[in-house]
Design an enzyme around this catalytic site. Structure first.
Site, PDB file in Angstrom:
ATOM      1  N   ASP A 228       2.218   4.038   2.450  1.00 54.38           N
ATOM      2  CA  ASP A 228       2.254   4.696   3.750  1.00 54.38           C
ATOM      3  C   ASP A 228       1.319   3.989   4.742  1.00 54.38           C
ATOM      4  OD1 ASP A 228       3.216   7.209   5.097  1.00 54.38           O
ATOM      5  OD2 ASP A 228       1.068   7.588   5.286  1.00 54.38           O
ATOM      6  N   GLU A 291       4.852   0.193   4.508  1.00 56.91           N
ATOM      7  CA  GLU A 291       5.405   0.790   5.733  1.00 56.91           C
ATOM      8  C   GLU A 291       4.664   0.191   6.922  1.00 56.91           C
ATOM      9  OE1 GLU A 291       5.962   4.948   8.237  1.00 56.91           O
ATOM     10  OE2 GLU A 291       4.144   4.555   7.097  1.00 56.91           O
TER      11      GLU A 291
HETATM   12  C1  GLC Z   1       3.990   7.761   7.686  1.00 58.53           C
HETATM   13  C2  GLC Z   1       4.985   8.725   7.119  1.00 58.53           C
HETATM   14  C3  GLC Z   1       5.064   9.920   8.022  1.00 58.53           C
HETATM   15  C4  GLC Z   1       3.693  10.569   8.069  1.00 58.53           C
HETATM   16  C5  GLC Z   1       2.630   9.567   8.503  1.00 58.53           C
HETATM   17  C6  GLC Z   1       1.256  10.078   8.234  1.00 58.53           C
HETATM   18  O1  GLC Z   1       4.399   7.214   8.885  1.00 58.53           O
HETATM   19  O2  GLC Z   1       6.211   8.103   6.942  1.00 58.53           O
HETATM   20  O3  GLC Z   1       6.026  10.841   7.599  1.00 58.53           O
HETATM   21  O4  GLC Z   1       3.700  11.668   8.932  1.00 58.53           O
HETATM   22  O5  GLC Z   1       2.742   8.360   7.780  1.00 58.53           O
HETATM   23  O6  GLC Z   1       0.999  10.085   6.856  1.00 58.53           O
END
Ligand code: GLC
Length: 560
Positions: A228, A291
């Site tokens: 994440d 991500e």
């Molecule tokens: C990432 C996740 C999202 C979340 C954020 C904070 O972007 O995909 O859903 O709210 O991180 O953890």
């Protein structure tokens, strides 16, 4: 009257480009599972409920594994399933090595992992290392006093004079990224909710703690992690103010007022990711996915020095692409061009944070999007429900669950509409749950559901299955090079080539029929698949006629 655009062979020949990306002499046996595989993201709250609480769970996912097998995907990525107060639906973790009771028990997890593997699939977990929940024992200790040994596990700073936060950094979910803590008289940093304090990744003890979490799951046998907000992990050592964003316009989410120059994508993050990669590599054949929402040239740095960073920095360029042939052609070329030598590409069409693809591009073009995703060079990631054409579901104000929408209402940032329950069948609550689902179902689920679409050989679900089958049968679609073929207007054409075998993908991104001279672009053989699912086996001679919103894959009929 519909207009028919006719493509002139001479123009095609003149524009035919010779550039291509990737090698054309790769062998399937040289690929790793995450290179040849197709990923499928499950949002666990919304996939299948088994204990009648209106929220999906792990036994529910086990029940649906045969569906994933019939679809033909290779790996399942689960959004977080760990103990959490659910302020951000699991992206706020209070125990990294416990399963939240909403989803089941550790025994359920072990059963899921075994079942996934028994079905020939892989399991990828979501690792959330940037922040914990404010209920995590580490944070509870950290905030208890300035002298606590865990104080430095989080980012604590004094305010500026006049009761101002330490700097101008903003939370992605609205307001300052600093929360004042009365008990100890300092502020802590949170890139997202105040209930999600950011860990201090400059502290070696934090790194070790998270690496041990990774080892815990890897030892159990999980096949990798999607990490994440990996580009957020390290912040500027001096906590300098972010510069204003000259392109900011009212109506955009407020945190975009500033460019996150000092709060994200710091050079030192690559050293941390290389460490995470080394932990991953302590185990055989695991994958590390990051991500990352960054422009292409910054994104590709996340493959790391000597490709020892993330195996796959998620490529989200299609999520915000202007849906026309020329801009998509350009973004593919830019991405391919930017990839470091030897880096494996990947493509994502939707996820749990962005509007559903069928709503972004429309029902007709959703089929084109499917063909694009599954014929581009690189690992495709599908988001649950896209294969049945699920749309963004309208959420009434009183039904809003997403904290982003609650904090920043009215701008259309809410993520509930893409997280609604999977539509399995035309029974109560679409077969998702016998209880009231945590989010509303789409109005059209009576027709748009797995059972119904599976029975229709021309449905979008049948198309997804056929595309996945074709990708499996035809090595050029996995390991072939990618070469764009110059086209005009609404046509996007490219060839996937491997020693001795080529497939050409012709996509019509517009509503009007098109006719093109097949010999000019070297089209031969037959139509292997049309997005309308009604032309397989049609021989190509002279001209290739496409209907509006039609895409075809062409090539030799015999398998190579
Ligand atoms: C990432 C996740 C999202 C979340 C954020 C904070 O972007 O995909 O859903 O709210 O991180 O953890």
């Amino acid at each position: 009257m519909v207009s028919l655009t006719v493509y002139d062979p001479a123009t095609f020949a003149e524009n035919h480009r010779s550039s291509f990306y990737g090698c054309s002499d790769m062998e399937m046996k040289d690929t790793l599972w995450w290179q040849r595989g197709i990923f499928y993201q499950v949002y666990p709250r919304s996939f299948q409920d088994s204990n009648r609480d209106g929220i999906g769970d792990l036994p529910g996912i086990i029940r649906r594994l045969p569906y994933l097998n019939s679809l033909g995907v290779d790996a399942v990525w689960l959004s977080p399933i760990f103990l959490s107060p659910m302020a951000d639906f699991g992206y706020d973790i209070s125990d990294y090595t416990a399963i939240d009771p909403l989803f089941g028990t550790m025994a359920d997890f072990d059963a899921l992992l075994a079942a996934v593997h028994a079905n020939g699939l892989k399991l990828i977990l979501d690792l959330v290392p940037n922040h914990t929940s404010d209920q995590h024992p580490w944070f509870v200790e950290s905030r208890s006093s300035r002298n606590n040994p865990k104080r430095d596990w989080y980012l604590w700073r004094d305010g500026r004079p006049g009761g101002q936060p330490p700097n101008n950094w903003l939370s992605d979910f609205g307001g300052s990224a600093w929360q004042y803590d009365v008990a100890t008289g300092q502020y802590y940093h949170h890139a997202f909710l105040a209930q999600q304090p950011d860990l201090n990744w400059r502290n070696p003890a934090v790194r070790k703690a998270i690496y041990d979490v990774m080892r815990f799951w890897l030892r159990k046998g999980v096949d990798g992690f999607r990490v994440d907000v990996i580009w957020h992990l390290i912040k500027d050592a001096e906590f300098r103010d972010n510069p204003p964003n000259a392109n900011f316009r009212e109506g955009q989410p407020p945190h975009q007022r500033f460019l996150p120059l000092f709060s994200t994508d710091r050079p030192e993050v690559h050293e941390v990711i290389a460490e995470m990669r080394r932990v991953t590599d302590e185990f055989d054949a695991r994958v590390l996915i990051g991500e990352i929402y960054l422009p292409i040239e910054r994104l590709v740095a996340y493959y790391g020095k000597d490709l020892l960073g993330a195996h796959l920095p998620f490529n989200f360029t299609l999520l915000s692409a202007t849906w026309n042939a020329r801009s998509i052609e350009t973004l593919i070329a830019e991405y391919e061009r930017a990839l470091p030598v030897g880096a494996w590409p990947n493509w994502v069409l939707s996820n749990h944070d962005r509007p559903r693809v069928a709503s972004r591009v429309g029902t007709d073009q959703a089929r084109i999007a499917a063909m694009l995703l599954l014929t581009l060079r690189g690992t495709p990631t599908l988001y649950y429900g896209d294969e049945i054409g699920m749309h963004q579901v309208a959420i009434a104000p009183e039904q809003v669950r997403d904290p982003f929408e609650k904090n920043v209402p009215g701008l259309g940032v809410g993520r509930d509409g893409c997280r609604t329950p999977m539509q399995w069948e035309a029974t109560t609550n679409a077969g998702f749950s016998t209880a009231l689902p945590w989010l509303p179902l789409a109005d059209d689920f009576i027709h748009e559901n797995v059972a119904n679409l599976d029975a229709d050989p021309r449905s979008i679900l049948s198309l997804y299955k056929a595309l996945i089958r074709l990708r499996r049968e035809r090595p050029p679609l996995v390991i072939g090079s990618y070469a764009p073929i110059a086209a005009h207007d609404d046509l996007l054409i490219y060839r996937r080539h491997r020693e001795g075998a080529s497939l050409t993908v012709v996509l019509n991104l517009g509503p009007d029929p098109v006719s093109l001279a097949s010999d000019a672009i070297g089209l031969d053989g037959e139509i292997l698949l049309s997005t309308f699912m009604d032309r397989t086996g049609e021989r190509i001679s002279g001209a290739l006629d496409l209907r509006g919103n039609e895409g075809v894959i062409t090539g030799a009929s015999v398998l190579d």
